[in-house]
Design a protein around this motif. Structure first.
Motif, PDB file in Angstrom:
ATOM      1  N   SER A  38       0.840  -1.198   0.000  1.00  0.00           N
ATOM      2  CA  SER A  38       0.000   0.000   0.000  1.00  0.00           C
ATOM      3  C   SER A  38       0.873   1.246   0.000  1.00  0.00           C
ATOM      4  CB  SER A  38      -0.919   0.002   1.229  1.00  0.00           C
ATOM      5  OG  SER A  38      -0.160  -0.064   2.424  1.00  0.00           O
ATOM      6  N   THR A  39       0.386   2.270  -0.686  1.00  0.00           N
ATOM      7  CA  THR A  39       1.159   3.511  -0.749  1.00  0.00           C
ATOM      8  C   THR A  39       0.250   4.655  -1.185  1.00  0.00           C
ATOM      9  OG1 THR A  39       3.220   4.474  -1.587  1.00  0.00           O
ATOM     10  CG2 THR A  39       1.859   3.304  -3.180  1.00  0.00           C
ATOM     11  N   TYR A  56      -4.020  -1.133  -0.503  1.00  0.00           N
ATOM     12  CA  TYR A  56      -3.496  -2.328   0.159  1.00  0.00           C
ATOM     13  C   TYR A  56      -2.487  -2.992  -0.761  1.00  0.00           C
ATOM     14  CZ  TYR A  56      -7.305  -4.115  -2.764  1.00  0.00           C
ATOM     15  OH  TYR A  56      -8.147  -4.361  -3.826  1.00  0.00           O
ATOM     16  N   ALA A  57      -1.702  -3.897  -0.204  1.00  0.00           N
ATOM     17  CA  ALA A  57      -0.732  -4.640  -1.002  1.00  0.00           C
ATOM     18  C   ALA A  57      -1.462  -5.510  -2.016  1.00  0.00           C
ATOM     19  CB  ALA A  57       0.135  -5.511  -0.093  1.00  0.00           C
ATOM     20  N   ALA A  58      -1.009  -5.458  -3.261  1.00  0.00           N
ATOM     21  CA  ALA A  58      -1.733  -6.144  -4.324  1.00  0.00           C
ATOM     22  C   ALA A  58      -0.793  -6.529  -5.444  1.00  0.00           C
ATOM     23  CB  ALA A  58      -2.845  -5.242  -4.872  1.00  0.00           C
ATOM     24  N   VAL A  59      -1.254  -7.483  -6.258  1.00  0.00           N
ATOM     25  CA  VAL A  59      -0.567  -7.772  -7.510  1.00  0.00           C
ATOM     26  C   VAL A  59      -1.166  -6.877  -8.585  1.00  0.00           C
ATOM     27  CG1 VAL A  59       0.101 -10.104  -6.877  1.00  0.00           C
ATOM     28  CG2 VAL A  59      -2.100  -9.735  -7.992  1.00  0.00           C
ATOM     29  N   LEU A  60      -0.322  -6.440  -9.507  1.00  0.00           N
ATOM     30  CA  LEU A  60      -0.720  -5.441 -10.494  1.00  0.00           C
ATOM     31  C   LEU A  60      -0.881  -6.080 -11.868  1.00  0.00           C
ATOM     32  CD1 LEU A  60       1.694  -2.620  -9.256  1.00  0.00           C
ATOM     33  CD2 LEU A  60      -0.557  -3.274  -8.372  1.00  0.00           C
ATOM     34  N   VAL A 106       7.443  -6.892  -4.247  1.00  0.00           N
ATOM     35  CA  VAL A 106       7.481  -6.731  -2.787  1.00  0.00           C
ATOM     36  C   VAL A 106       6.821  -7.953  -2.162  1.00  0.00           C
ATOM     37  CG1 VAL A 106       6.727  -5.337  -0.836  1.00  0.00           C
ATOM     38  CG2 VAL A 106       7.511  -4.220  -2.940  1.00  0.00           C
ATOM     39  N   LEU A 107       7.503  -8.586  -1.213  1.00  0.00           N
ATOM     40  CA  LEU A 107       7.049  -9.876  -0.693  1.00  0.00           C
ATOM     41  C   LEU A 107       6.564  -9.791   0.753  1.00  0.00           C
ATOM     42  CD1 LEU A 107       9.738 -11.924  -2.579  1.00  0.00           C
ATOM     43  CD2 LEU A 107       7.263 -12.083  -2.916  1.00  0.00           C
ATOM     44  N   ALA A 108       7.446  -9.877   1.749  1.00  0.00           N
ATOM     45  CA  ALA A 108       7.017  -9.990   3.157  1.00  0.00           C
ATOM     46  C   ALA A 108       6.699  -8.619   3.750  1.00  0.00           C
ATOM     47  CB  ALA A 108       8.077 -10.712   3.972  1.00  0.00           C
ATOM     48  N   HIS A 109       5.702  -7.965   3.182  1.00  0.00           N
ATOM     49  CA  HIS A 109       5.265  -6.638   3.628  1.00  0.00           C
ATOM     50  C   HIS A 109       3.839  -6.454   3.126  1.00  0.00           C
ATOM     51  CE1 HIS A 109       6.002  -1.973   3.487  1.00  0.00           C
ATOM     52  NE2 HIS A 109       5.076  -2.339   4.360  1.00  0.00           N
ATOM     53  N   ASN A 110       2.868  -6.694   4.006  1.00  0.00           N
ATOM     54  CA  ASN A 110       1.485  -6.734   3.536  1.00  0.00           C
ATOM     55  C   ASN A 110       0.532  -6.534   4.707  1.00  0.00           C
ATOM     56  OD1 ASN A 110      -1.080  -7.515   2.544  1.00  0.00           O
ATOM     57  ND2 ASN A 110      -0.158  -8.910   1.064  1.00  0.00           N
ATOM     58  N   ALA A 125       7.644  -9.310  21.850  1.00  0.00           N
ATOM     59  CA  ALA A 125       7.765  -9.873  23.195  1.00  0.00           C
ATOM     60  C   ALA A 125       6.675  -9.393  24.138  1.00  0.00           C
ATOM     61  CB  ALA A 125       9.131  -9.531  23.779  1.00  0.00           C
ATOM     62  N   TYR A 126       5.945  -8.361  23.751  1.00  0.00           N
ATOM     63  CA  TYR A 126       4.840  -7.842  24.564  1.00  0.00           C
ATOM     64  C   TYR A 126       3.489  -8.387  24.114  1.00  0.00           C
ATOM     65  CZ  TYR A 126       8.385  -4.517  26.088  1.00  0.00           C
ATOM     66  OH  TYR A 126       9.525  -3.950  26.592  1.00  0.00           O
ATOM     67  N   GLY A 127       3.492  -9.185  23.056  1.00  0.00           N
ATOM     68  CA  GLY A 127       2.252  -9.730  22.517  1.00  0.00           C
ATOM     69  C   GLY A 127       1.607  -8.857  21.455  1.00  0.00           C
ATOM     70  N   ASP A 128       2.275  -7.766  21.049  1.00  0.00           N
ATOM     71  CA  ASP A 128       1.734  -6.894  20.004  1.00  0.00           C
ATOM     72  C   ASP A 128       1.995  -7.506  18.637  1.00  0.00           C
ATOM     73  OD1 ASP A 128       1.288  -4.902  22.033  1.00  0.00           O
ATOM     74  OD2 ASP A 128       3.414  -4.378  21.866  1.00  0.00           O
ATOM     75  N   ARG A 129       0.984  -7.482  17.787  1.00  0.00           N
ATOM     76  CA  ARG A 129       1.136  -7.990  16.424  1.00  0.00           C
ATOM     77  C   ARG A 129       1.529  -6.866  15.477  1.00  0.00           C
ATOM     78  NH1 ARG A 129      -0.479 -13.132  15.465  1.00  0.00           N
ATOM     79  NH2 ARG A 129      -1.528 -14.145  17.209  1.00  0.00           N
ATOM     80  N   TYR A 130       2.329  -7.208  14.501  1.00  0.00           N
ATOM     81  CA  TYR A 130       2.732  -6.268  13.453  1.00  0.00           C
ATOM     82  C   TYR A 130       2.054  -6.708  12.150  1.00  0.00           C
ATOM     83  CZ  TYR A 130       6.645  -5.046  16.615  1.00  0.00           C
ATOM     84  OH  TYR A 130       7.421  -4.651  17.678  1.00  0.00           O
ATOM     85  N   PRO A 131       0.870  -6.195  11.862  1.00  0.00           N
ATOM     86  CA  PRO A 131       0.145  -6.701  10.692  1.00  0.00           C
ATOM     87  C   PRO A 131       0.862  -6.470   9.369  1.00  0.00           C
ATOM     88  CG  PRO A 131      -0.960  -4.774  11.633  1.00  0.00           C
ATOM     89  CD  PRO A 131       0.084  -5.195  12.612  1.00  0.00           C
ATOM     90  N   TRP A 132       1.761  -5.478   9.318  1.00  0.00           N
ATOM     91  CA  TRP A 132       2.499  -5.218   8.076  1.00  0.00           C
ATOM     92  C   TRP A 132       3.615  -6.228   7.834  1.00  0.00           C
ATOM     93  CZ3 TRP A 132       2.622  -2.274  12.518  1.00  0.00           C
ATOM     94  CH2 TRP A 132       3.817  -2.321  13.251  1.00  0.00           C
ATOM     95  N   ALA A 133       3.914  -7.057   8.840  1.00  0.00           N
ATOM     96  CA  ALA A 133       5.098  -7.922   8.797  1.00  0.00           C
ATOM     97  C   ALA A 133       4.700  -9.392   8.893  1.00  0.00           C
ATOM     98  CB  ALA A 133       6.048  -7.565   9.932  1.00  0.00           C
ATOM     99  N   PRO A 134       4.513 -10.085   7.775  1.00  0.00           N
ATOM    100  CA  PRO A 134       4.257 -11.526   7.851  1.00  0.00           C
ATOM    101  C   PRO A 134       5.459 -12.244   8.450  1.00  0.00           C
ATOM    102  CG  PRO A 134       3.829 -10.667   5.631  1.00  0.00           C
ATOM    103  CD  PRO A 134       4.556  -9.596   6.383  1.00  0.00           C
TER     104      PRO A 134
END
Length: 388
Positions: A38-39, A56-60, A106-110, A125-134
């Motif tokens: 996404s940009t 959102y991240a997509a194939v073009l 662009v691969l592991a960024h979605n 380590a705090y249990g926070d999820r990073y949705p942009w980072a598979p």
């Protein structure tokens, strides 16, 4: 030196003057996005729009349904910012202008993948999820990324590919309205905040002799002084100081194995699909524990796997040296310079910067980004490439 300019399909489609304008820069090649995150992007010369929002991240391009049918993890089709075969349309126009087209994947960024499939994300380590980072340790994510690499890289008319984000993503992220700079985490703090504690990584740590719960507690304890304002030591020595030498190196060994094997699998998948002579490069950082779009790699290993690397050289070309030191004959070392003044680039010094990069071992140039740059920036690029 051969130069390639990064381009989005929406920079070209609908603007009949774009291919000739890009060719007139003096580049022999374009690196054209085929799968992108996404940009929100300016298009300062397009006759129909000035801002494109890729939601959102997509194939073009139209994805292959026989590859993805029935799979929970699959690419997303682009919306109205890149309808139909946007990549194919732009690639044909650029090729007609005499430019060699390579894909930009662009691969592991979605972020959408992480929002809709939370179990795919890095968990700190705090249990926070990073949705942009598979999390690239998860088997389903690895299968998805490997197949996406093969499909998005090998598009009709493409002579090669550049694979971005083929490794760990972590805390650092160009997020909308970002508010994470209030505490200076430093290199060591960024690493600790990027360690993943999903089930796959917990199993991986156990295989390296670490108790995942104890490791997470150690990370939180190590970071407490940093949250209170204590400076975080830089470099790997800083990580060892915060976490302890043995656990620090065990986490690094696990993460580097995961990244290496994914890179090997993805490059193999592309080679099995690609025609002879198809060139595969990775966007890479020579510091193997670093995260982000330029994946941290071991230079010797990655140059034994891929045909070369694209290395960030803004603000300096020092990162080229570890790759050049390997001296692999025929390897492409592409120095990537930002040429958009408003994004921290320096197109006015491109000729001198490229000369220094060549001295450090660069064989090619990458210019980020022909669609985003102003007319004045593009004129500076033209002058620099003519001088070279």
């Amino acid at each position: 030196m051969k130069a390639s300019a990064f381009v989005y399909p929406w920079d070209v489609n609908g603007d009949p003057e774009a291919p000739a304008r890009i060719a007139a820069l003096g580049t022999a090649q374009v690196t054209l996005a085929s799968a992108y995150h996404s940009t929100r992007a300016l298009t300062p010369r397009h006759p129909r729009h000035r801002v494109v929002t890729a939601e959102y991240a997509a194939v073009l391009y139209p994805m292959a349904e026989d590859r993805w049918s029935g799979r929970a993890l699959r690419p997303y089709a682009a919306g109205d910012w890149a309808p139909g075969d946007a990549f194919g349309e732009a690639a044909a126009a650029l090729a007609d202008a005499g430019l060699e087209v390579h894909t930009w994947v662009v691969l592991a960024h979605n972020s959408r993948l992480g929002a809709e499939h939370p179990d795919t994300s890095v968990v700190n380590a705090y249990g926070d999820r990073y949705p942009w980072a598979p999390c690239i340790a998860r088997p389903a994510v690895r299968a998805y990324l490997t197949d996406l690499a093969a499909e998005a890289a090998v598009r009709p008319g493409a002579r090669g590919t550049e694979l971005e984000s083929l490794g760990w993503y972590g805390l650092a992220h160009l997020h909308a309205h970002d508010k994470t700079a209030g505490v200076g985490l430093g290199d060591a703090g960024q690493y600790l905040m990027s360690l993943c504690f999903c089930p796959s990584c917990r199993d991986g740590y156990a295989g390296r002799g670490l108790d995942a719960d104890g490791l997470a507690a150690s990370v939180r304890t190590a970071l407490e002084p940093v949250w209170q304002g204590a400076p975080s030591d830089g470099g790997w020595a800083g990580v060892e100081k915060l976490l302890g030498e043995t656990p620090a190196n065990a986490t690094r060994a696990w993460r580097e194995e995961v990244a290496r094997t994914l890179q090997e699998a993805a490059v193999t998948a592309v080679r099995e699909t690609a025609p002879d002579g198809f060139r595969i490069l990775l966007h890479a950082d020579p510091v193997s524990y670093h995260c982000g779009a330029n994946a941290g790699v071991d230079p010797a290993h990655i140059l034994s796997v891929a045909d070369g690397v694209v290395v960030p050289c803004t603000p300096g070309s020092g990162p080229l040296t570890p790759f050049a030191r390997e001296g692999r004959e025929g390897a492409v070392l592409a120095a990537n310079f930002t040429v958009v003044s408003g994004m921290g680039g320096s197109p006015a010094t491109l000729a001198a910067d490229a000369t220094e990069a060549r001295r450090r071992g660069a064989t090619e140039l990458r210019l980020y980004h022909a669609g985003l740059a102003s007319d004045a920036d593009l004129e500076a690029v033209r002058s620099a490439l003519a001088a070279l």
